[in-house]
Design a protein around this motif. Structure first.
Motif, PDB file in Angstrom:
ATOM      1  N   THR A 275       0.825  -1.192   0.000  1.00 51.75           N
ATOM      2  CA  THR A 275       0.000   0.000   0.000  1.00 51.75           C
ATOM      3  C   THR A 275       0.869   1.255   0.000  1.00 51.75           C
ATOM      4  N   THR A 276       0.335   2.358   0.461  1.00 54.59           N
ATOM      5  CA  THR A 276       1.085   3.605   0.581  1.00 54.59           C
ATOM      6  C   THR A 276       1.065   4.068   2.029  1.00 54.59           C
ATOM      7  N   SER A 277       1.987   4.950   2.356  1.00 58.43           N
ATOM      8  CA  SER A 277       2.012   5.492   3.717  1.00 58.43           C
ATOM      9  C   SER A 277       0.751   6.301   4.001  1.00 58.43           C
ATOM     10  N   ASP A 278       0.192   6.959   2.982  1.00 59.30           N
ATOM     11  CA  ASP A 278      -1.073   7.679   3.165  1.00 59.30           C
ATOM     12  C   ASP A 278      -2.175   6.741   3.637  1.00 59.30           C
ATOM     13  N   GLU A 279      -2.289   5.594   2.969  1.00 56.88           N
ATOM     14  CA  GLU A 279      -3.371   4.666   3.304  1.00 56.88           C
ATOM     15  C   GLU A 279      -3.151   4.026   4.671  1.00 56.88           C
ATOM     16  N   ILE A 280      -1.904   3.792   5.040  1.00 54.63           N
ATOM     17  CA  ILE A 280      -1.608   3.262   6.377  1.00 54.63           C
ATOM     18  C   ILE A 280      -2.050   4.270   7.437  1.00 54.63           C
ATOM     19  N   ALA A 281      -1.681   5.531   7.255  1.00 55.62           N
ATOM     20  CA  ALA A 281      -2.050   6.567   8.219  1.00 55.62           C
ATOM     21  C   ALA A 281      -3.563   6.725   8.299  1.00 55.62           C
TER      22      ALA A 281
END
Length: 306
Positions: A275-281
């Motif tokens: 995924t992306t760090s945006d989606e993790i956050a």
């Protein structure tokens, strides 16, 4: 007697005492590629492969080494990301928008996540006053927003640098997480309303690994070892793995096939959320209330049922 400064940005939280994190689809490890897309100034010292010339102006040896990234290395990296269907989380110097618009266009075509990464990796905001840093960060965020059509949600400072004011100023600008504090395998809340720390790595980082003499096959094995251990750790609660890349390092021809092998391995894992760090956050923020209210009880029940 010397006065000491206590860390008020975040509290100590042992990973064993937290409510469990559940990633989408039952995944155990959330993995993102932190792709550093940077611009360097020709008359300032910065990251160097050979310190003997680092203070020269111009420093053809080290500047040229770094400049290989946007000219050549990034395009090899993009080939591998595309081959394995991976979206990058791009740590973007805002001046890239002016100097390398073709890279921004390539990222827009691939729906990359864009994080603010300062103006250039040749300038740090350390030592700035509050007002100076506010103007600096506003310019960085606004420039990236204009170039990408998306306001960045995350931040990583050049050289992972901050001031004590940085997280609060970023929150003022609407950002919601930072990557600078590489002290955890899970996201956690900062003592700044609305701000998270999301894991990044100075260990699983091509710049430092290859700078220490790591070989290509060793790099692939390190990626596998990192994932396998985090997967084992995640039996009761999800973990985050960040793979930090610099196109002037893993974009070198003799390293490229090993980066491709590492990405191929990650893309093939059944319990991964690639995924992306945006989606993790975003996922962590959205589910935090649920974890707080009911997660600890379920965590204990899971353990007792074993």
């Amino acid at each position: 007697m010397t006065n000491t400064v206590e860390n008020e940005l975040f509290d100590y939280s042992p990973i064993t005492d937290r409510a469990p994190i559940r990633w989408p689809g039952g995944a155990r490890v959330a993995v993102y590629i932190g792709l550093n897309v940077e611009h360097f100034l020709v008359d300032r010292p910065s990251t160097s492969i050979w310190p003997g010339t680092a203070d020269l102006v111009p420093d053809a040896l080290n500047y040229g080494w770094r400049d290989y990234g946007p000219r050549v290395g990034i395009w090899r990296t993009i080939e591998s990301l595309d081959r394995h269907g991976i979206r990058a989380s791009v740590l973007l110097n805002s001046t890239v928008a002016d100097h390398y618009p073709q890279i921004v266009k390539a990222g827009l075509n691939r729906n990359w996540a864009w994080l603010a990464h300062g103006r250039t990796n040749s300038i740090l905001q350390a030592g700035m006053t509050l007002d100076e840093e506010r103007r600096f960060l506003t310019d960085v965020v606004d420039t990236i927003t204009a170039a990408t059509g998306q306001r960045p949600r995350g931040w990583m400072g050049p050289g992972l640098t901050e001031t004590f004011n940085t997280p609060a100023l970023l929150a003022e600008l609407g950002l919601s997480y930072v990557l600078d504090w590489t002290n955890d395998d899970q996201p956690y809340r900062l003592n700044v309303p609305g701000m998270l720390s999301v894991p990044y790595s100075v260990e699983l980082n091509d710049l430092l690994l290859f700078g220490k003499g790591t070989t290509g096959p060793e790099f692939v094995q390190i990626v596998k070892d990192q994932y396998e251990q985090l997967h084992a750790d995640s039996e009761h609660s999800g973990r985050v793995m960040a793979l930090a890349l610099h196109p002037f390092v893993t974009g070198q021809p003799f390293r490229h096939k090993y980066l491709d092998q590492a990405l191929e391995y990650l893309a093939a894992q059944p319990d991964i959320w690639l995924t992306t760090s945006d989606e993790i956050a975003e996922h962590y923020q959205r589910t935090s209330e649920e974890r707080t209210n009911g997660g600890v009880t379920q965590f204990m029940a899971d353990i007792l049922s074993k």
